[in-house]
Design a protein around this motif. Sequence first.
Motif, mmCIF file in Angstrom:
data_model
loop_
_atom_site.group_PDB
_atom_site.id
_atom_site.type_symbol
_atom_site.label_atom_id
_atom_site.label_comp_id
_atom_site.label_asym_id
_atom_site.label_seq_id
_atom_site.Cartn_x
_atom_site.Cartn_y
_atom_site.Cartn_z
ATOM 1 N N SER A 257 0.835 -1.212 0.000
ATOM 2 C CA SER A 257 0.000 0.000 0.000
ATOM 3 C C SER A 257 0.865 1.255 0.000
ATOM 4 N N ILE A 258 1.871 1.220 0.866
ATOM 5 C CA ILE A 258 2.777 2.375 0.944
ATOM 6 C C ILE A 258 3.438 2.613 -0.419
ATOM 7 N N LEU A 259 3.858 1.527 -1.043
ATOM 8 C CA LEU A 259 4.545 1.646 -2.329
ATOM 9 C C LEU A 259 3.615 2.238 -3.403
ATOM 10 N N VAL A 260 2.353 1.753 -3.444
ATOM 11 C CA VAL A 260 1.389 2.268 -4.417
ATOM 12 C C VAL A 260 1.131 3.762 -4.182
ATOM 13 N N ALA A 261 0.948 4.119 -2.921
ATOM 14 C CA ALA A 261 0.699 5.523 -2.602
ATOM 15 C C ALA A 261 1.885 6.380 -3.032
ATOM 16 N N ALA A 262 3.108 5.876 -2.748
ATOM 17 C CA ALA A 262 4.303 6.630 -3.116
ATOM 18 C C ALA A 262 4.396 6.791 -4.634
ATOM 19 N N LEU A 263 4.076 5.711 -5.365
ATOM 20 C CA LEU A 263 4.111 5.777 -6.828
ATOM 21 C C LEU A 263 3.131 6.827 -7.358
ATOM 22 N N ALA A 264 1.932 6.813 -6.812
ATOM 23 C CA ALA A 264 0.910 7.768 -7.257
ATOM 24 C C ALA A 264 1.383 9.197 -7.038
ATOM 25 N N ILE A 265 1.944 9.446 -5.877
ATOM 26 C CA ILE A 265 2.423 10.806 -5.567
ATOM 27 C C ILE A 265 3.558 11.192 -6.506
ATOM 28 N N LEU A 266 4.477 10.222 -6.726
ATOM 29 C CA LEU A 266 5.631 10.493 -7.583
ATOM 30 C C LEU A 266 5.164 10.840 -9.018
ATOM 31 N N ILE A 267 4.242 10.031 -9.535
ATOM 32 C CA ILE A 267 3.770 10.265 -10.915
ATOM 33 C C ILE A 267 3.061 11.598 -11.022
ATOM 34 N N ASN A 268 2.267 11.909 -10.020
ATOM 35 C CA ASN A 268 1.587 13.200 -9.998
ATOM 36 C C ASN A 268 2.594 14.339 -10.054
ATOM 37 N N ALA A 269 3.642 14.203 -9.246
ATOM 38 C CA ALA A 269 4.651 15.259 -9.206
ATOM 39 C C ALA A 269 5.376 15.366 -10.552
ATOM 40 N N LEU A 270 5.735 14.205 -11.139
ATOM 41 C CA LEU A 270 6.445 14.218 -12.420
ATOM 42 C C LEU A 270 5.605 14.893 -13.510
ATOM 43 N N LEU A 271 4.298 14.535 -13.538
ATOM 44 C CA LEU A 271 3.428 15.139 -14.549
ATOM 45 C C LEU A 271 3.271 16.644 -14.306
ATOM 46 N N GLY A 272 3.268 17.012 -13.021
ATOM 47 C CA GLY A 272 3.196 18.439 -12.699
ATOM 48 C C GLY A 272 4.402 19.176 -13.251
ATOM 49 N N VAL A 273 5.584 18.594 -13.067
ATOM 50 C CA VAL A 273 6.810 19.206 -13.585
ATOM 51 C C VAL A 273 6.749 19.287 -15.115
ATOM 52 N N ALA A 274 6.302 18.169 -15.735
ATOM 53 C CA ALA A 274 6.213 18.149 -17.193
ATOM 54 C C ALA A 274 5.257 19.231 -17.677
ATOM 55 N N GLN A 275 4.145 19.396 -16.965
ATOM 56 C CA GLN A 275 3.166 20.405 -17.374
ATOM 57 C C GLN A 275 3.781 21.800 -17.345
ATOM 58 N N ARG A 276 4.479 22.089 -16.251
ATOM 59 C CA ARG A 276 5.080 23.421 -16.151
ATOM 60 C C ARG A 276 6.132 23.628 -17.239
ATOM 61 N N ALA A 277 6.864 22.536 -17.548
ATOM 62 C CA ALA A 277 7.906 22.661 -18.570
ATOM 63 C C ALA A 277 7.287 22.901 -19.945
ATOM 64 N N LEU A 278 6.122 22.317 -20.176
ATOM 65 C CA LEU A 278 5.511 22.418 -21.503
ATOM 66 C C LEU A 278 4.621 23.646 -21.660
ATOM 67 N N THR A 279 4.206 24.268 -20.548
ATOM 68 C CA THR A 279 3.345 25.442 -20.655
ATOM 69 C C THR A 279 4.122 26.590 -21.285
ATOM 70 N N PRO A 280 3.618 27.165 -22.372
ATOM 71 C CA PRO A 280 4.334 28.273 -23.000
ATOM 72 C C PRO A 280 4.507 29.436 -22.023
ATOM 73 N N ARG A 281 5.620 30.138 -22.169
ATOM 74 C CA ARG A 281 5.959 31.179 -21.205
ATOM 75 C C ARG A 281 4.891 32.274 -21.142
ATOM 76 N N GLY A 282 4.275 32.529 -22.286
ATOM 77 C CA GLY A 282 3.277 33.594 -22.324
ATOM 78 C C GLY A 282 2.068 33.319 -21.458
ATOM 79 N N LEU A 283 1.867 32.049 -21.079
ATOM 80 C CA LEU A 283 0.699 31.705 -20.273
ATOM 81 C C LEU A 283 1.039 31.629 -18.797
ATOM 82 N N LYS A 284 2.345 31.646 -18.482
ATOM 83 C CA LYS A 284 2.733 31.507 -17.091
ATOM 84 C C LYS A 284 2.722 32.860 -16.399
ATOM 85 N N ALA A 285 3.357 32.885 -15.231
ATOM 86 C CA ALA A 285 3.572 34.108 -14.475
ATOM 87 C C ALA A 285 2.285 34.680 -13.910
ATOM 88 N N GLY A 286 1.319 35.019 -14.779
ATOM 89 C CA GLY A 286 0.073 35.578 -14.264
ATOM 90 C C GLY A 286 -0.558 34.618 -13.273
#
Lengths: 261, 409
Positions: A209-238
């Motif tokens: 259970s701990i491992l599954v929970a950790a995986l879910a959190i890790l994937i969420n975080a990775l996708l969050g990073v990917a999203q920020r990296a892919l968001t065009p600069r003109g849409l950020k900041a605000g």
Amino acid sequence: MNAVAGTPPFAANAFVEAIEFLITPRESVTGGVQVGGVDEMLTLTANHMLLSAAAIAIACLVALPLGLWLGHVGKGEFLAISASNVGRAVPTLALIAFFIAFLGLGFLNVLAALTLLAIPPILTNTYVGVRGVDRDAVDAARGMGMTEPQIVRRVELPLSLRSVFGGVQLSAISVVATAILGPLASVETLGTPIVSVNVYGQAGLLGASILVAALAILINALLGVAQRALTPRGLKAGRSEAPGILRRIPFLQRQGSAQPT
Amino acid sequence: MADQHRQAAVVEFDHVTKRYDAPTGRDKGKPTPGAVNDLSMKVPAGKICILVGPSGCGKTTTMKMINRIIEPTSGTIRLQGEDVTGSPPDELRRRIGYVIQQVGLFPHLTIADNVATVPRLLRWDGSRTRARVDEMLDLVGMDPSIYRGRYPKELSGGQRQRVGVARALAADPPVMLMDEPFGAVDPIAREKLQNEFLRLQEDIGKTIVFVTHDIDEAIKMGDRIAVLRTGGKLAQYASPAELLMYPADEFVEDFVGADRALKRLALQRVRDIDLWTAATVRSGEPVAEARRKIAEADIDIPLVVDDHGRPQGWLSERGLAGERVRPELRSRAEPLVELDDVLRDALADLIESEVHYSPVVDPDGCLAGVLSLEVISQSLHVPPERARTSTELVEPAGDDAVSAEIEPA
């Protein structure tokens, strides 16, 4: 802190045992076989991730084009929005049971059930994201001579990326969490120690259970990073985007306009 | 400005009709908003044609039929003689500049990428596109080195509108469509953008179809004004001056407003009208000579000028008492009106200074005549036999495709 100086309380004890289970193999509760340990956990995790990744990938292949197209032509709002509600209402366990009749036990069965789980959030968020794209930008794009596919690719997709990624994130977490049902259709995943608690014991249940929970959190975080990296600069900041986000959610809009005058 | 070709095209509407489903239920029987009814007109190359009218009169529909955002129910629209339905809509639109009220810049792209939109759709090579982007930003008064890499959200409303114009002009289209382009900015910025745009148009000389609901903007910006009435009928198509002087019917008269005579003052400059003459005297010249000049002039009071002919002030009676003119002024030569002032501003000067007339000077400051309230009111006089005849000005799009001016009958 000072109370636990001698023997650790039960919860902490169980936690320590669970971690030990993940690292060192031990004899099963039923006896005769070695369970747990890094090797078995790695194999189970790999299976788990393969299954989840396949389900999410297929869901993206289906839901992204469909959501983009429905959003672009502005049709099928009912389908796109209610998909997520239906998706949440039908339990994956029931789907696995249902698919046994058609696909039998095994990888395909669970893959189909998880894919159906993953599609609705991606479809809904993509649709809502595209509908939320500034109509003036789309009008301008069309007026300048972009073809319809060019409008989708160059304007609507980049501008709805944030919402699309939200959907993928949501799907990924649900799929990773739900893939523990795999062993019910004889697919070995991190769900194996959880489902077969009589073999793996309490430590196995908690460790997996701990491992599954950790995986879910890790994937969420990775996708969050990917999203920020892919968001065009003109849409950020605000940062103060609250009205914009509210504007993107159609049912909130409808509630707003339904106020008595 | 390497490739400013000043290319422009004639836009012709030939019996164009757009019908929508008739309103049902409560609104049954009312005219359909946005419909256009048998519209024929010709926009000469290189001119600004304003489509104006009350909301729902079909002015935006009319404009959007040119680039086929909306397809007409019947009739033909021709661009430089070529039917717009002859090429695919997206190819047609790349040849037509398009500016909308909310600008519609792409928020995820830099200013340079926004301006480069159409050149990239046309597959221009990179260096040509880059050069063009810089040229366009310069043209609209935005320093490329500062703004090239910025994003739309970092700009003010007026700057975004300028970028919108630069983007529309990037592929040098012969025709530009502008849908209430200055409607979303504050009045001060709007005035500024309008003036800038008129200056820009002097350089680029495009054919521009411009939609607005503001008759004052129409009169200021337009070479031609097409007034549409509810139901999509062309009520009058004429130059601003004709529209104000000879409104075709009561609808147009109402639409241009009760103050249409005053609006005409904004169209005329002081140099366009017959000014009064005044006797100019210099200090020390013989009084007899001065009196002879006064007898010939339109006004009794002589104006004292200096050696360069610059007006100093109005001479008092005592200045003419002796043998020679003595510079005794009854009042200073104020306000001074310039030949290039529009009549509206000149009239405002007269009223503000509480005078009936004032000297007019040329750009060098020398006296050019005298402007009086009477002269202004004469300039507003409309010969009665010419009123209410200008329906004839609506000439159907026809054979002589490039006739630039539409003369009153």
